[in-house]
Scaffold this active site. Structure first.
Site, mmCIF file in Angstrom:
data_model
loop_
_atom_site.group_PDB
_atom_site.id
_atom_site.type_symbol
_atom_site.label_atom_id
_atom_site.label_comp_id
_atom_site.label_asym_id
_atom_site.label_seq_id
_atom_site.Cartn_x
_atom_site.Cartn_y
_atom_site.Cartn_z
ATOM 1 C CG HIS A 133 -3.271 -3.034 3.968
ATOM 2 N ND1 HIS A 133 -2.305 -2.368 4.703
ATOM 3 C CD2 HIS A 133 -3.955 -2.081 3.290
ATOM 4 C CE1 HIS A 133 -2.408 -1.069 4.472
ATOM 5 N NE2 HIS A 133 -3.397 -0.872 3.617
ATOM 6 C CB CYS A 151 -0.981 -0.039 1.163
ATOM 7 S SG CYS A 151 -2.390 1.094 0.974
ATOM 8 C CD GLU A 176 -0.524 -5.242 6.197
ATOM 9 O OE1 GLU A 176 -0.888 -4.061 6.270
ATOM 10 O OE2 GLU A 176 -0.230 -5.809 5.123
#
Length: 203
Positions: free
Chosen positions: A172, A83, A174
């Site tokens: 994202h 990002c 994560e």
């Protein structure tokens, strides 16, 4: 193997947590919060997390990490940028407030998917991984993928690209609980090209 996460701002701990999950089968894996040039000197690879791109950019300049990251990348250090991190490593940011490092030959448009309240999650197919749950939060759009290898798209637009030792994505990974992209990156660091056997990965 020491993987650093640029630790100024954004989803730093979330990336750390994903890597910790993988440390059970990668027992030589150690992690470092990178906030100073000396921290960067001791890592084998770097993750640049999502967050606020102008803030991360200013802090990398202030602490001397901007040029140091460019130098380490030129020396072959693998980098994963998510990002806002993708904005930072891009060639053209379309934003005079953020000078891209030029590590990925891409042109970016910031916040192209709208405000944070318009964020969403959708499945995308990633080369070498398969279907993956991608979380988009005020995500940038890759308007031109240049000389990069496009690993996945959404609505015809690239959302994950790779060029040499650098991989970048507009979403994202994560935040998903799915560790496969982080394992892909670990395999890049080990010189295996990134590709993984999805049958061996526990989500």
């Amino acid at each position: 193997m020491n993987i650093g996460v640029l630790g100024f701002q954004g989803d730093v701990q979330e990336h750390m947590d994903m890597l910790k999950k993988l440390s059970r089968k990668n027992r030589d894996l150690t992690l470092t919060h990178v906030k100073r040039v000396i921290d960067l000197e001791h890592v084998d690879a770097l993750i640049i997390p999502g967050g606020e791109s102008t803030t991360i950019y200013k802090l990398t300049l202030e602490y001397g990490l901007y040029d140091a990251i460019v130098k380490r990348s030129a020396e072959g250090m693998p980098i994963m940028a998510t990002c806002a991190g993708l904005i930072l490593v891009s060639k053209n940011t379309n934003d005079e407030r953020v000078r891209g490092m030029g590590l990925l030959d891409v042109t970016i448009r910031r916040n192209a998917y709208g405000r944070q309240v318009m964020s969403f999650e959708t499945d995308i197919e990633i080369n070498g991984i398969g279907m993956f749950p991608a979380v988009f939060i005020r995500a940038p759009v890759i308007e031109d993928s240049g000389k990069t290898e496009v690993l996945g798209t959404l609505d015809g637009k690239p959302v994950i690209v790779k060029q040499g030792n650098v991989i970048g994505m507009t979403f994202h990974p994560e935040l998903t609980g799915d560790t496969r992209l982080h394992e892909y990156f670990i395999n890049m660091v080990r010189g295996r090209g990134g590709y993984i056997s999805t049958a061996d990965v526990k989500r």
